[in-house]
Design an enzyme around this catalytic site. Structure first.
Site, short mmCIF file in Angstrom:
data_model
loop_
_atom_site.label_atom_id
_atom_site.label_comp_id
_atom_site.label_asym_id
_atom_site.label_seq_id
_atom_site.Cartn_x
_atom_site.Cartn_y
_atom_site.Cartn_z
N MET A 105 -32.93 -41.72 99.79
CA MET A 105 -32.21 -40.45 99.57
C MET A 105 -30.89 -40.69 98.82
O MET A 105 -30.63 -40.07 97.79
CB MET A 105 -31.94 -39.78 100.92
N ASP A 108 -36.57 -56.85 97.68
CA ASP A 108 -36.47 -56.83 99.15
C ASP A 108 -35.19 -57.56 99.51
O ASP A 108 -35.07 -58.76 99.24
CB ASP A 108 -37.70 -57.52 99.75
N ILE A 109 -34.23 -56.86 100.07
CA ILE A 109 -32.91 -57.48 100.29
C ILE A 109 -32.93 -58.56 101.38
O ILE A 109 -31.94 -59.25 101.56
CB ILE A 109 -31.79 -56.45 100.55
N TRP A 111 -32.56 -50.17 106.93
CA TRP A 111 -33.50 -49.68 107.95
C TRP A 111 -32.84 -48.45 108.53
O TRP A 111 -31.77 -48.54 109.13
CB TRP A 111 -33.69 -50.75 109.03
N TYR A 145 -29.53 -49.63 116.17
CA TYR A 145 -29.25 -49.41 114.74
C TYR A 145 -27.77 -49.66 114.45
O TYR A 145 -27.41 -50.36 113.51
CB TYR A 145 -29.65 -47.97 114.39
N1 LIG Z 1 -29.30 -40.62 106.56
C1 LIG Z 1 -28.20 -40.55 107.33
O1 LIG Z 1 -27.95 -39.55 108.05
C2 LIG Z 1 -27.20 -41.68 107.33
C3 LIG Z 1 -26.12 -41.59 108.20
C4 LIG Z 1 -25.19 -42.62 108.21
C5 LIG Z 1 -25.35 -43.70 107.37
N2 LIG Z 1 -26.42 -43.77 106.54
C6 LIG Z 1 -26.55 -44.95 105.67
O2 LIG Z 1 -26.63 -44.50 104.32
C7 LIG Z 1 -27.40 -45.42 103.55
C8 LIG Z 1 -28.49 -44.68 102.78
O3 LIG Z 1 -29.36 -44.06 103.71
P1 LIG Z 1 -30.51 -43.05 103.26
O4 LIG Z 1 -30.38 -41.85 104.12
O5 LIG Z 1 -30.54 -42.92 101.76
O6 LIG Z 1 -31.80 -43.87 103.75
P2 LIG Z 1 -33.29 -43.87 103.20
O7 LIG Z 1 -33.61 -42.62 102.47
O8 LIG Z 1 -34.13 -44.28 104.37
O9 LIG Z 1 -33.26 -45.04 102.13
C9 LIG Z 1 -33.21 -46.38 102.49
C10 LIG Z 1 -34.02 -47.15 101.48
O10 LIG Z 1 -33.94 -48.54 101.79
C11 LIG Z 1 -35.22 -49.10 101.58
N3 LIG Z 1 -35.37 -50.37 102.29
C12 LIG Z 1 -35.66 -50.56 103.61
N4 LIG Z 1 -35.75 -51.88 103.86
C13 LIG Z 1 -35.50 -52.53 102.68
C14 LIG Z 1 -35.46 -53.89 102.29
N5 LIG Z 1 -35.70 -54.88 103.17
N6 LIG Z 1 -35.17 -54.19 101.00
C15 LIG Z 1 -34.95 -53.20 100.11
N7 LIG Z 1 -34.98 -51.89 100.41
C16 LIG Z 1 -35.26 -51.56 101.69
C17 LIG Z 1 -36.17 -48.03 102.06
O11 LIG Z 1 -37.45 -48.26 101.54
P3 LIG Z 1 -38.76 -47.76 102.37
O12 LIG Z 1 -38.65 -46.28 102.44
O13 LIG Z 1 -39.88 -48.27 101.56
O14 LIG Z 1 -38.65 -48.40 103.73
C18 LIG Z 1 -35.51 -46.77 101.51
O15 LIG Z 1 -35.94 -46.49 100.19
C19 LIG Z 1 -27.90 -46.46 104.55
O16 LIG Z 1 -27.04 -47.57 104.54
C20 LIG Z 1 -27.81 -45.77 105.89
O17 LIG Z 1 -27.68 -46.69 106.96
C21 LIG Z 1 -27.35 -42.78 106.50
#
Ligand SMILES: NC(=O)c1ccc[n+]([C@@H]2O[C@H](COP(=O)([O-])OP(=O)(O)OC[C@H]3O[C@@H](n4cnc5c(N)ncnc54)[C@H](OP(=O)(O)O)[C@@H]3O)[C@@H](O)[C@H]2O)c1
Length: 286
Positions: free
Chosen positions: A11, A37-38, A60, A121
């Protein structure tokens, strides 16, 4: 400048890539999980070579799943981030979360609050943060993120509104609903300020100003979509037991931006209004 965006299919990752394109940046490596893959040390070392800024949006993000798979979650959110920080140092901008805090505060958490996570988490993300800060990199904590690309609370509400007459939503958790596109713009601005020497390495808070409850956000989403907000009914968290404990108070302070030339994010309510056209584009989704 040469940029690397990890988690580029997520996202936030997709919005980061969009913002960089809009800013006219042409030297951008957008790496989805299938490209990088990080958790792979050799691949990470190779990927950061010659890169000026690494925006790590890979994570994750299955908060409940992490409770029964903490090792796997921490491999991505903790150990891989440590490796990335070792390789990229001050070139790294790492995204983190309000879930590193305990949620027991009654006023916004300052940037230097010691982490005290209440779930698996959060523990993994806190390990990642610590490594980035020790390596002289940047940590941008965000919370209650929603956006056009990916499942999130706002899109879920739009879907439920189409499926049900009423929706029960909790009103005992407080946080700052934050649009991922606005955060992406701020993070790219931070990278500019860092490169120009205006923003010191450390922790910053990339959350909207103000706060509401999930109930308040749901009502605002209904209103924005032209639906009757009375269809949203208040309930409490004990009626929605989930595997991972959630902090009750997730409001973060924004003093860290002072002097950087980067503006703190806008209030959550006008931010939601600005975001709605993009979110309604491919409704119901989520
Ligand atoms: N969403 C929230 O409400 C929220 C709140 C606080 C903080 N955050 C932080 O904001 C950041 C972005 O979150 P987001 O909402 O954009 O999450 P997201 O949509 O789940 O995106 C995370 C991406 O990371 C990928 N990923 C997972 N494991 C990986 C690996 N080993 N190597 C490379 N890529 C990998 C996932 O791929 P797959 O889909 O293929 O697994 C996914 O495309 C993250 O750091 C999250 O912790 C999010």
């Amino acid at each position: 400048m040469r940029w690397l965006v990890t988690g580029a299919a997520g996202m936030l990752g997709r919005d980061l890539c969009a913002v960089l394109a809009e800013a006219g940046e042409t030297d951008v490596v957008a790496a989805a999980r299938t490209d990088l893959d990080i958790t792979d040390p050799a691949a990470v070392r190779e990927a950061v070579e010659g890169i000026d800024v690494v925006l790590n949006a890979a994570a994750w993000t299955d908060v409940d799943g992490a409770e029964t798979a903490e090792e796997a979650a921490t491999a991505v959110n903790g150990h891989a981030v440590r490796m990335l920080a070792g390789a990229a140092g001050k070139r790294l901008i790492q995204f983190s979360t309000d879930y590193v805090f305990d949620g027991e505060a009654t006023r916004p958490y300052p940037e230097d609050t010691p982490p005290a996570p209440v779930n698996a988490y959060g523990r993994g993300k806190a390990i990642g943060e610590r490594a980035v800060l020790a390596a002289g990199g940047y940590v941008v904590r965000t919370a209650w993120l929603y956006g056009e690309h990916g499942p999130n609370f706002v899109r879920t509400m739009l879907r439920l509104a189409a499926e049900r007459d009423t929706v029960d939503v909790v009103y005992d958790q407080y946080g700052p609903p934050t649009w991922s596109y606005a955060l992406a713009r701020q993070a790219v601005a931070l990278a500019g300020a860092a490169t120009a020497g205006r923003a010191a390495p450390g922790a910053y808070h990339g959350t909207a100003a103000g706060s509401t409850t999930w109930y308040g956000l749901a009502r605002a989403v209904f209103a924005e979509a032209g639906l009757d907000p009375v269809r949203v009914r208040p309930t409490t968290s004990d009626r929605f037991r989930r595997p991972a404990r959630r902090p009750a108070y997730s409001v973060l302070g924004h003093d860290g931006w002072t002097g950087t030339g980067v503006a703190p994010l806008a209030d959550w309510r006008p931010m939601l209004t600005a975001a709605m056209p993009a979110l309604l584009r491919d409704r119901p989704g989520g």
